[in-house]
Motif scaffolding. Structure first.
Motif, PDB file in Angstrom:
ATOM      1  N   PHE A  37       0.858  -1.120  -0.008  1.00 51.22           N
ATOM      2  CA  PHE A  37       0.058   0.180   0.000  1.00 51.22           C
ATOM      3  C   PHE A  37       0.741   1.329   0.159  1.00 51.22           C
ATOM      4  O   PHE A  37       0.714   2.408  -0.778  1.00 51.22           O
ATOM      5  CB  PHE A  37      -0.917   0.110   1.228  1.00 51.22           C
ATOM      6  CG  PHE A  37      -1.955  -0.981   1.177  1.00 51.22           C
ATOM      7  CD1 PHE A  37      -3.019  -0.867   0.389  1.00 51.22           C
ATOM      8  CD2 PHE A  37      -1.919  -2.174   1.811  1.00 51.22           C
ATOM      9  CE1 PHE A  37      -3.935  -1.774   0.249  1.00 51.22           C
ATOM     10  CE2 PHE A  37      -2.796  -3.260   1.663  1.00 51.22           C
ATOM     11  CZ  PHE A  37      -3.977  -3.174   0.982  1.00 51.22           C
ATOM     12  N   ILE A  38       2.067   1.168   0.796  1.00 55.99           N
ATOM     13  CA  ILE A  38       2.827   2.341   0.923  1.00 55.99           C
ATOM     14  C   ILE A  38       3.530   2.800  -0.528  1.00 55.99           C
ATOM     15  O   ILE A  38       3.386   3.725  -1.119  1.00 55.99           O
ATOM     16  CB  ILE A  38       3.644   2.234   2.119  1.00 55.99           C
ATOM     17  CG1 ILE A  38       3.208   2.205   3.323  1.00 55.99           C
ATOM     18  CG2 ILE A  38       4.824   3.510   2.176  1.00 55.99           C
ATOM     19  CD1 ILE A  38       3.842   1.453   4.563  1.00 55.99           C
ATOM     20  N   VAL A  39       4.012   1.478  -1.251  1.00 55.27           N
ATOM     21  CA  VAL A  39       4.690   1.866  -2.016  1.00 55.27           C
ATOM     22  C   VAL A  39       3.771   2.129  -3.333  1.00 55.27           C
ATOM     23  O   VAL A  39       3.957   3.023  -3.972  1.00 55.27           O
ATOM     24  CB  VAL A  39       5.389   0.358  -2.357  1.00 55.27           C
ATOM     25  CG1 VAL A  39       6.101   0.491  -3.854  1.00 55.27           C
ATOM     26  CG2 VAL A  39       6.564   0.162  -1.556  1.00 55.27           C
ATOM     27  N   SER A  40       2.620   1.564  -3.378  1.00 56.08           N
ATOM     28  CA  SER A  40       1.562   1.926  -4.437  1.00 56.08           C
ATOM     29  C   SER A  40       1.228   3.385  -4.188  1.00 56.08           C
ATOM     30  O   SER A  40       1.062   4.113  -5.038  1.00 56.08           O
ATOM     31  CB  SER A  40       0.450   1.063  -4.701  1.00 56.08           C
ATOM     32  OG  SER A  40       0.065   0.604  -3.447  1.00 56.08           O
ATOM     33  N   ALA A  41       1.076   4.004  -3.029  1.00 53.79           N
ATOM     34  CA  ALA A  41       0.717   5.126  -2.743  1.00 53.79           C
ATOM     35  C   ALA A  41       1.957   6.107  -3.151  1.00 53.79           C
ATOM     36  O   ALA A  41       1.450   7.083  -4.078  1.00 53.79           O
ATOM     37  CB  ALA A  41       0.400   5.558  -1.207  1.00 53.79           C
ATOM     38  N   TYR A  42       2.998   5.784  -2.815  1.00 48.62           N
ATOM     39  CA  TYR A  42       4.131   6.844  -3.419  1.00 48.62           C
ATOM     40  C   TYR A  42       4.384   6.667  -4.692  1.00 48.62           C
ATOM     41  O   TYR A  42       4.422   7.738  -5.591  1.00 48.62           O
ATOM     42  CB  TYR A  42       5.505   6.445  -2.585  1.00 48.62           C
ATOM     43  CG  TYR A  42       5.429   7.264  -1.251  1.00 48.62           C
ATOM     44  CD1 TYR A  42       6.184   8.243  -1.002  1.00 48.62           C
ATOM     45  CD2 TYR A  42       4.978   6.600  -0.253  1.00 48.62           C
ATOM     46  CE1 TYR A  42       6.501   8.996  -0.051  1.00 48.62           C
ATOM     47  CE2 TYR A  42       4.967   7.239   1.224  1.00 48.62           C
ATOM     48  CZ  TYR A  42       5.715   8.480   1.049  1.00 48.62           C
ATOM     49  OH  TYR A  42       5.826   8.909   2.281  1.00 48.62           O
ATOM     50  N   HIS A  60      -0.058  12.138   1.841  1.00 46.76           N
ATOM     51  CA  HIS A  60      -1.664  12.299   1.815  1.00 46.76           C
ATOM     52  C   HIS A  60      -1.959  13.696   2.317  1.00 46.76           C
ATOM     53  O   HIS A  60      -2.821  14.574   1.661  1.00 46.76           O
ATOM     54  CB  HIS A  60      -2.339  11.152   2.639  1.00 46.76           C
ATOM     55  CG  HIS A  60      -3.753  11.485   3.059  1.00 46.76           C
ATOM     56  ND1 HIS A  60      -4.822  11.554   2.037  1.00 46.76           N
ATOM     57  CD2 HIS A  60      -4.249  11.889   4.117  1.00 46.76           C
ATOM     58  CE1 HIS A  60      -5.851  11.652   2.817  1.00 46.76           C
ATOM     59  NE2 HIS A  60      -5.739  11.916   3.834  1.00 46.76           N
ATOM     60  N   VAL A  61      -1.462  14.018   3.448  1.00 53.61           N
ATOM     61  CA  VAL A  61      -1.916  15.258   4.086  1.00 53.61           C
ATOM     62  C   VAL A  61      -1.716  16.572   3.120  1.00 53.61           C
ATOM     63  O   VAL A  61      -2.211  17.461   2.852  1.00 53.61           O
ATOM     64  CB  VAL A  61      -1.294  15.360   5.504  1.00 53.61           C
ATOM     65  CG1 VAL A  61      -1.709  16.802   5.975  1.00 53.61           C
ATOM     66  CG2 VAL A  61      -1.977  14.304   6.338  1.00 53.61           C
ATOM     67  N   GLY A  88      -5.635   8.606   0.342  1.00 51.73           N
ATOM     68  CA  GLY A  88      -6.396   8.299   1.491  1.00 51.73           C
ATOM     69  C   GLY A  88      -6.919   6.802   1.312  1.00 51.73           C
ATOM     70  O   GLY A  88      -6.987   6.149   2.293  1.00 51.73           O
ATOM     71  N   SER A  89      -7.328   6.614   0.149  1.00 46.38           N
ATOM     72  CA  SER A  89      -8.079   5.270   0.284  1.00 46.38           C
ATOM     73  C   SER A  89      -7.084   3.970   0.321  1.00 46.38           C
ATOM     74  O   SER A  89      -7.283   3.095   0.974  1.00 46.38           O
ATOM     75  CB  SER A  89      -8.919   5.020  -1.142  1.00 46.38           C
ATOM     76  OG  SER A  89      -8.510   5.237  -2.215  1.00 46.38           O
ATOM     77  N   PHE A 132       5.018  18.882   3.183  1.00 42.33           N
ATOM     78  CA  PHE A 132       4.010  19.893   2.939  1.00 42.33           C
ATOM     79  C   PHE A 132       4.503  21.041   2.078  1.00 42.33           C
ATOM     80  O   PHE A 132       4.004  21.494   1.105  1.00 42.33           O
ATOM     81  CB  PHE A 132       3.506  20.347   4.294  1.00 42.33           C
ATOM     82  CG  PHE A 132       2.607  21.123   4.438  1.00 42.33           C
ATOM     83  CD1 PHE A 132       1.280  20.929   4.275  1.00 42.33           C
ATOM     84  CD2 PHE A 132       2.904  22.506   4.680  1.00 42.33           C
ATOM     85  CE1 PHE A 132       0.317  21.780   4.452  1.00 42.33           C
ATOM     86  CE2 PHE A 132       2.000  23.649   4.753  1.00 42.33           C
ATOM     87  CZ  PHE A 132       0.870  23.285   4.663  1.00 42.33           C
ATOM     88  N   PHE A 133       5.664  21.689   2.451  1.00 44.68           N
ATOM     89  CA  PHE A 133       6.262  22.664   1.628  1.00 44.68           C
ATOM     90  C   PHE A 133       6.677  22.316   0.293  1.00 44.68           C
ATOM     91  O   PHE A 133       6.495  22.954  -0.820  1.00 44.68           O
ATOM     92  CB  PHE A 133       7.551  23.131   2.315  1.00 44.68           C
ATOM     93  CG  PHE A 133       7.068  24.199   3.382  1.00 44.68           C
ATOM     94  CD1 PHE A 133       6.294  25.399   3.159  1.00 44.68           C
ATOM     95  CD2 PHE A 133       7.149  23.950   5.132  1.00 44.68           C
ATOM     96  CE1 PHE A 133       6.030  26.310   4.130  1.00 44.68           C
ATOM     97  CE2 PHE A 133       6.621  24.907   5.954  1.00 44.68           C
ATOM     98  CZ  PHE A 133       5.936  26.249   5.363  1.00 44.68           C
ATOM     99  N   ALA A 134       6.961  21.112   0.185  1.00 44.15           N
ATOM    100  CA  ALA A 134       7.652  20.564  -1.196  1.00 44.15           C
ATOM    101  C   ALA A 134       6.441  20.598  -2.035  1.00 44.15           C
ATOM    102  O   ALA A 134       6.425  21.114  -3.196  1.00 44.15           O
ATOM    103  CB  ALA A 134       8.200  19.164  -0.966  1.00 44.15           C
ATOM    104  N   PHE A 135       5.349  20.048  -1.470  1.00 45.48           N
ATOM    105  CA  PHE A 135       4.118  20.000  -2.598  1.00 45.48           C
ATOM    106  C   PHE A 135       3.533  21.646  -2.755  1.00 45.48           C
ATOM    107  O   PHE A 135       3.245  21.696  -3.948  1.00 45.48           O
ATOM    108  CB  PHE A 135       2.976  19.034  -1.722  1.00 45.48           C
ATOM    109  CG  PHE A 135       2.916  17.731  -2.104  1.00 45.48           C
ATOM    110  CD1 PHE A 135       2.639  17.153  -3.344  1.00 45.48           C
ATOM    111  CD2 PHE A 135       3.851  16.905  -1.378  1.00 45.48           C
ATOM    112  CE1 PHE A 135       2.898  15.848  -3.904  1.00 45.48           C
ATOM    113  CE2 PHE A 135       3.858  15.499  -1.655  1.00 45.48           C
ATOM    114  CZ  PHE A 135       3.404  15.000  -2.688  1.00 45.48           C
TER     115      PHE A 135
END
Ligand code: HEM
Ligand SMILES: Nc1ncnc2c1ncn2[C@@H]1O[C@H](COP(=O)(O)OP(=O)(O)OP(=O)(O)O)[C@@H](O)[C@H]1O
Ligand SMILES: Nc1ncnc2c1ncn2[C@@H]1O[C@H](COP(=O)(O)OP(=O)(O)OP(=O)(O)O)[C@@H](O)[C@H]1O
Ligand SMILES: [Mg+2]
Ligand SMILES: [Mg+2]
Lengths: 57, 211, 257, 221, 221, 211
Positions: free
Chosen positions: A10-15, C70-71, C121-122, C219-222
Motif C-alpha cells: 500500500f505504501i509503495v503504491s501510494a508513493y 496524503h496530508v 487516502g483510500s 507539505f512545503f515541497a508540494f
C-alpha cells in the motif's frame, strides 16, 4: 531501503501513484508549454505580428 | 406626420470604436455621431460586422477598443433602447396577441396599445393565431410591433426588412420615420433600400470587411 | 452635458501594469528556476525523512508514511480552490486578464491534487480501516470537491471565447467557494448521524515531532510544486492566448489575399 | 399585470400548453418508485426505511432533467437577449423564471409524492414529513439549477453540463432533506436538519437570481 | 463514407466536440451513484443491495437526458426537413441516429459502471451481471426513446404523447433489467429475465427506425 | 455559360392545386407548368402561401385539392429535389467545411467538390470556422452551397436572397442560371428582384392572400 512492514504494497503504491501523477502533471505542463511556444514561433516566422508590434495594417 | 418631440434630446457618439467577436477584430475602428431625430444606416458585405456593431452598441458585446456614449440619457430612467435582431423572439404556442402583450408588460408599455400596434404592422386579423404558425414575414412584423408598444429613444434594427414584402418595406420606412419624428434615434443595418420621408434624415455608414 | 454613460473597452490602469500579462511573464520568468530547485530540494529532504528518518507509528505501523503524501495533497486540494476563488473575484470585480489566466491554470492542478488525496487516502484506509472506501465526511467532501473541479475543467473546455468564459466560470467558482464549507459541514453531520464515529483519526497537534518534521517538509515541497507548476501554466496560457489571437489574424490576413 | 407577473405567467403558459414537460418529470419521478421495489425485493420494512431517500433522489434527478428548459429556448429564439433590455432588471426576471421553474418542476412532484409513498409502503407520519422536507428543500434545488442553467446557456455545447455542475453543489440539500425525515430509532435530529434546509433554501433563492443574471450577462449573446 | 456513416459520424462529432461531453456523460452517471449514498445513508450492505436498481435508474435517466437532442435540434434548424430528401431512406438515417444515441448515451455508462459499482460496494459477480444486463437492455431504451422523440417532433406541439407512449414500454425494460441481476436469496429467475430483455431489445431496435421515420414524415415540416 | 443538358428533360405540372396549412385554405388553386430549363418565381404578400406551396411541391405538406406531377422522373432514381427554406440547416460546432461535407455525403454528392462549392459562394476563407459563428448572410451562403455539391434537377428555393448583400444577390442569379443551363428546374419564392441571364428564362406567379 528500510523494511516497510506488512503493508509495504500500500505504501509503495501510494508513493508510486503520487510520483506518477506528479510526473504526468510536470510532463503535461512542459509539453503544453513547448507546443504553445512552437505555435507562437511558427506564427511569428510567418510574419504575423500583433497589431501594436507590426507595421500598421 | 408632423415632427413632435417626445423623447429627450439624445445623441450617440463613438470614438474609434473597434468591434470584434471572440477576440477577432472586425473591420476598422468607426467614429459615430448620431443626432436626435436622425437615422444611421449600416451597410456592407456579409460578415462585415454590422450585427456585431449593433450588439456592441446594445451593450451585449464588449468593444475591443475605443468607446461610445449616449449623451442626454440618465441610466436611472431605465432601458434606453430596443434591439431588433435576426431572431424574432416570437414564442410558438402563444398567440400573436399574447406574444405582444408579454413584451408590452415586460418592456413597460406606454406606447401604442397592443391591438393598435398589431394593426399598424398588418397582423390585426391574425391576433388569435398561434405565433408558431406565422409565415417568415409575419413573424418579422410581429417583431416590429414590439417597437411600437413601448417607446424607447434608440432603435437598433438588424435587417428590419428581412423577409418582408413590398408593403412591409414601406412599413419599415414609416415606422422609422415615426421614431425620428418623435426625436428618437435609429441605427439600422440593412442590405435593402429604406425609403424615408426626408432626404436628410439618414446617413449611411458602409462597413468593410477586415483590412 | 447632463447624464451620459460611457462604455469603453477595458483599460489598463497604472497600478496593474506589473500584472499586465506580458509584464507578468517578463518579471516572473527568472523566478522559475529557483522555484524548481527549491521544490526538488524540498522533495529530496522530505523523502529522505519520510523513509529513513521517521519512526513507525505505534498504532498504524509503517502505513503512517502514507501521511506524508496524503496530508499535503489534501491540503493543496483546498488551497488551490482558494486560489481559484480569489482569482475569480479578481476576474469579476477588476476584470483582470491575469486573474482569468490564474483561474484557468489552477483548475487541472487542483483536480490532480484532489485525485491524489483521494487515492492516497483510500490506500491508507485499506490497511487501517479495512476498506478502500468509506462514506466518511472528509472523504466524501473531498470527492465532491473533485467533481466541482472536473465541472470547472469541463466548463473551460466548453467555452471557446475564453474572455466570455472566464467571467461565467468565475461566477461558478465563487458559488462553489461559498458552498464548499456547507458541503463539508453537511457531510460531517450526515455521516455522524448514520454511523457511530468510531474511525481512528490522528490529531495533528498530538503527533510527535519525528513525524511532524517530514510532514512539514513534504507539505512545503508540494506547495512549492504547485506554485512552480502554476506559474509555468500561467505563462503557457498567456502565450496560448497570444497564439489564438494571432491565428485569427492569420485567417483574416489570408482572407484579403 | 407587472413585468414579473407577466414573465411568470408566460413561462407557466408555455409549459402547460406544450403539456409534455411537466408530465415527463412526474412520470420519471413515479418510475423511480416503481423500479426500486424490484431492485430491493419485496421487503416492506426495508422499502419503508429507504423511501425518504428514494423520494429525494427521484426529486433531485427529476429537477436536473428539466434544467435545460429554463433558459435555453429563450436564448435560442433571441428572447433572452431582449429580456436583458427589459424594464425590469434581469435578476427580477430570473427570479420570475425561477418561481415558474419551481412551480413546474417541483410542485408536480409534491403532488405526485403520495403515489410514490404508496408504492414504497411509507407510513403516514413520515410521508407528511417527507412532503414537508421536499417543500422546504426543492426551492434550493431550483435555485442551484437556475445558476447551472445560466452558466451553460451561452455555450452552444452546454446541454448536459448544467446537471454536472449542479449535482455536487446540491449535495447538502439532499443530505439535509433526507435528514429532515425522522429515521427510526436513535436521537432525532430531523428538526435541526429541517432548519438547515430552510436556511439553505432561503439563501440560495435570495442569491441565485443575482448570480444567474451575472452569468447570463457575461456569457450570453 | 456513405450516408449512414456520415450521419453517425456527424452526430458523434457534434456530441464530442470540445471534448467536454464525454466527460460530462460519464460524470453525470457517476454523480448519480455518488448521490445515492447521501440519500440512503452510508450503509454498505444496503447500498450493495440497491446498486442494480440505482445503476439502471441512472442509465435510464442519462438516456432520457440525451433524448431531447435526438431529433429536436435537427428539427429546429431545418436539418430534419432536408434529411427527408436525402439519398438514404429516412429509416436508415433514423437508425444511424439511434446507433449514435446508444454510443453516446449508453456506452459511456457501461464504461463508467465499474466506478459506480465500487462506490456502491457491489461485489464482482453482480457487477458483471449488471454490466451484461445494461448492455442487453439499453438498446431497447434507446429505441423506445427514439420513437418518443420522433413523435414529439412530428406533432410539433404534442409533447404530451411522448412520455405516455414511452413509459409503459420503458418500465418493463427497467424491471427486466433489474430482474436480470440475481438478487440475494430466493429462486433465481435472472436468466429468463435476461432473455426477455434481449427479446425486447431486438424487436425494439428492428422496428423503431420505421416507426420513428413514419412519425417524422407525418409531421408537417 | 453555355447551355448544356445534364439532367433528363423534366417538367412540373399542377392542376388546380390548392394548398393550405392545418386545414386552412391559402389563396386560390394554382395551375403550374414549368418546363425544363426554366424558372418560376413566386411572389406575393407575406402570408400568401409561397412557403406553403413550396412545401407542398416538396411533398412535405399535403395539398388540400388538385394534384401535381413531375414528368420525366422515375422515383426509383432517388430524390429529385433540393429544398432550401427559411432555416439554413447549418450546424454550429461543426466547421463550415464539415457542414457541407455532411450534406455531400448524405445527399449523394456528384456535383462540385466541397472546396469548389465553398469558393463559389464566397466562403472558402472561412472553411475552418465553426459554422455557429457565421453571420446571417454567410449562413445563407452555406445553405446555397449545398445545392451545388449534389446536383438535383428541381430546386425549391424559399427567399434565397434573404440576408444576402448585393454581391450575394448576383450569386443567387448565377446559381439559378447554372441550374437552368443544366436543364434543371427552379421554383423560387422571393420578394427581391432576381436578375437572370435571359429574359425568357423565368415566369412569375403572384399569389394573393385568401379573399
Ligand atoms: C479517500 C480517503 C481520504 C480522503 C479523501 C481524505 C481527505 C483528507 C483531507 C481533506 C484532509 C484535510 C487536509 C487539511 O486541510 O489539512 C485530510 C487530513 C488527514 N487525513 Fe485524510 N483522507 C482520507 C483517508 C485518510 C485515512 C485512511 C487516514 C488515516 C487512517 C487519513 C488520515 C489523515 C490525517 C492524519 C490527516 C491530517 C491531520 C488532520 O488534519 O486532522 N486520511 N484527509
Ligand atoms: N467567435 C468568432 N470567431 C471568429 N470569427 C467570428 C466569431 N464570431 C463571429 N465571427 C465572424 O465575425 C463576423 C460576424 O459579422 P456580423 O454577424 O457582425 O456580420 P454582418 O455584417 O451582420 O453580416 P450579415 O450581413 O451577413 O448579417 C463574421 O465574419 C463571422 O465569421
Ligand atoms: N396551422 C395553421 N393554421 C392556420 N393558419 C396557418 C397555419 N399554419 C400557417 N398558417 C397561415 O398560413 C400562412 C402561411 O403562409 P406561408 O408561410 O406559406 O407564407 P409566405 O407566402 O411564405 O409568407 P412570407 O413571405 O412571409 O414568407 C400564414 O398566413 C399563416 O398565418
Ligand atoms: Mg448580420
Ligand atoms: Mg415564406
Amino acid at each position: 531501503m528500510i523494511d516497510l512492514g506488512p503493508h509495504a504494497l500500500f505504501i509503495v503504491s501510494a508513493y508510486c501513484g503520487v510520483a506518477l501523477v506528479v510526473a504526468a502533471l510536470i510532463g503535461w505542463t512542459l509539453l503544453d508549454a513547448r507546443r504553445t511556444e512552437r505555435r507562437l514561433a511558427d506564427l511569428e516566422a510567418r510574419g504575423i505580428r500583433r497589431r501594436s508590434a507590426g507595421p500598421a495594417a | 406626420m408632423s415632427p413632435r418631440q417626445v423623447f429627450p434630446a439624445l445623441s450617440l457618439h463613438a470614438q474609434a470604436l473597434q468591434c470584434g467577436r471572440g477576440g477577432t477584430v472586425l473591420g476598422r475602428p468607426v467614429d459615430l455621431a448620431v443626432a436626435p431625430g436622425t437615422a444611421l444606416l449600416l451597410r456592407g458585405p456579409n460578415g462585415a460586422g454590422k450585427t456585431t456593431l449593433l450588439l456592441t452598441l446594445a451593450g451585449v458585446v464588449e468593444p475591443l477598443e475605443g468607446n461610445f456614449a449616449l449623451r442626454g440619457w440618465d441610466p436611472d430612467e431605465g432601458p434606453v433602447l430596443h434591439f431588433c435582431g435576426h431572431r424574432n423572439a416570437v414564442k410558438p404556442r402563444l398567440s400573436v396577441r399574447e406574444n405582444l402583450q408579454f413584451w408590452a408588460q415586460v418592456n413597460g408599455g406606454g406606447g401604442l396599445a397592443v391591438p393598435q400596434a398589431l394593426e399598424q404592422v398588418g397582423l390585426d386579423m391574425l391576433a388569435n393565431l398561434d405565433a408558431g404558425y406565422l409565415s417568415a414575414g409575419q413573424g418579422r412584423r410581429l417583431a416590429l410591433a414590439r417597437l411600437l408598444v413601448s417607446p424607447r429613444p434608440l432603435w437598433l434594427l438588424d435587417e428590419p426588412t428581412a423577409a418582408l414584402d413590398r408593403d412591409g418595406h414601406a412599413l419599415v420606412g414609416r415606422l422609422i420615420d415615426g421614431q425620428l419624428d418623435a426625436g428618437g434615434l435609429v441605427i439600422a443595418a440593412t442590405h435593402d433600400a429604406i425609403a424615408l420621408a426626408g432626404p436628410g434624415r439618414a446617413t449611411t455608414l458602409t462597413l468593410e470587411r477586415a483590412p | 452635458m447632463s447624464a451620459m454613460t460611457v462604455v469603453s473597452a477595458p483599460k489598463q490602469r497604472w497600478w496593474n501594469r506589473i500584472a499586465h500579462p506580458g509584464q507578468f511573464v517578463a518579471w516572473t520568468r527568472p523566478l522559475l528556476w529557483p522555484l524548481v530547485l527549491c521544490t526538488a530540494l524540498l522533495f529530496a529532504v522530505g523523502l529522505w525523512f519520510a523513509f529513513f528518518n521517521s519512526p513507525q507509528d505505534y498504532q498504524m505501523g509503517d502505513t503512517v508514511r502514507i501521511m506524508y503524501v496524503h496530508v499535503p495533497t489534501a491540503w493543496l486540494s483546498q488551497f488551490v480552490y482558494a486560489t481559484m476563488a480569489v482569482s475569480a473575484l479578481g476576474s469579476l470585480v477588476w476584470r483582470h486578464p491575469l486573474a482569468d489566466v490564474a483561474m484557468k491554470a489552477a483548475a487541472p492542478l487542483g483536480a490532480s491534487f484532489t485525485a491524489l488525496a483521494l487515492f492516497t487516502g483510500s490506500l491508507w484506509g485499506r490497511p487501517t480501516w479495512g476498506t478502500f472506501w468509506e462514506w466518511d465526511g472528509r472523504m466524501t467532501s473531498t470527492l465532491v470537491l473533485l467533481f466541482i473541479y472536473l465541472g470547472i475543467i469541463a466548463l473551460w473546455r466548453a467555452f471557446d471565447d475564453q474572455l466570455r468564459g472566464a467571467r461565467v466560470i468565475a461566477v461558478f467558482t465563487l458559488v462553489g467557494a461559498v458552498n464548499i464549507p456547507i458541503i463539508k459541514f453537511s457531510v460531517d453531520w450526515w455521516s455522524t448521524l448514520h454511523q457511530p464515529a468510531s474511525v481512528f483519526r490522528a490529531d495533528g497537534p498530538r503527533m510527535p515531532g519525528s513525524i511532524l518534521t517530514p510532514l512539514f517538509v513534504m507539505f512545503f515541497a508540494f506547495t512549492f510544486l504547485f506554485i512552480t507548476l502554476q506559474l509555468k501554466s500561467m505563462h503557457t496560457e498567456i502565450k496560448r492566448r497570444r497564439v489564438m489571437s494571432l491565428e485569427r489574424r492569420a485567417v483574416q490576413g489570408a482572407a484579403d489575399a | 399585470m407587472n413585468a414579473f407577473g407577466a414573465t411568470l405567467a408566460r413561462d407557466l403558459r408555455l409549459a402547460l400548453r406544450g403539456g409534455g414537460d411537466v408530465l415527463t418529470l412526474v412520470l420519471f419521478f413515479v418510475i423511480v418508485g416503481v423500479v426500486v421495489p424490484f431492485a430491493v425485493g419485496p421487503d416492506q420494512a426495508l422499502l419503508a426505511r429507504l423511501a425518504p431517500g428514494m423520494i429525494w433522489i427521484a426529486a433531485f434527478l427529476s429537477m436536473l432533467l428539466g434544467l435545460d428548459r429554463l433558459f435555453r429556448p429563450d436564448h435560442e429564439d433571441g428572447t433572452l437577449l431582449l429580456l436583458r433590455q427589459a424594464d425590469l432588471p434581469l435578476p427580477a426576471i430570473v427570479a420570475a423564471k425561477l418561481v415558474a421553474h419551481w412551480l413546474l418542476a417541483a410542485l408536480p412532484l409534491l403532488l405526485a409524492s403520495p403515489l410514490l409513498a404508496l408504492l414504497l409502503s411509507m407510513d403516514l407520519a413520515s410521508f407528511w414529513r417527507t412532503l414537508l422536507s421536499l417543500a422546504v428543500g426543492t426551492p434550493a434545488l431550483a435555485a442551484f439549477g437556475a445558476i447551472g442553467a445560466s452558466i451553460t446557456v451561452g455555450i452552444g455545447r452546454g446541454g448536459l453540463l448544467a446537471p454536472i455542475l449542479i449535482a455536487p453543489l446540491s449535495v447538502p440539500v439532499l443530505i439535509f432533506g433526507v435528514g429532515a425525515i425522522p429515521a427510526g430509532p436513535g436521537p432525532d435530529q430531523s428538526g435541526s436538519a429541517l432548519l438547515f434546509l430552510a436556511a439553505i433554501s432561503l439563501i440560495a433563492c435570495a442569491t441565485a437570481p443575482f448570480a444567474a443574471a451575472l452569468a447570463i450577462n457575461a456569457g450570453e449573446d
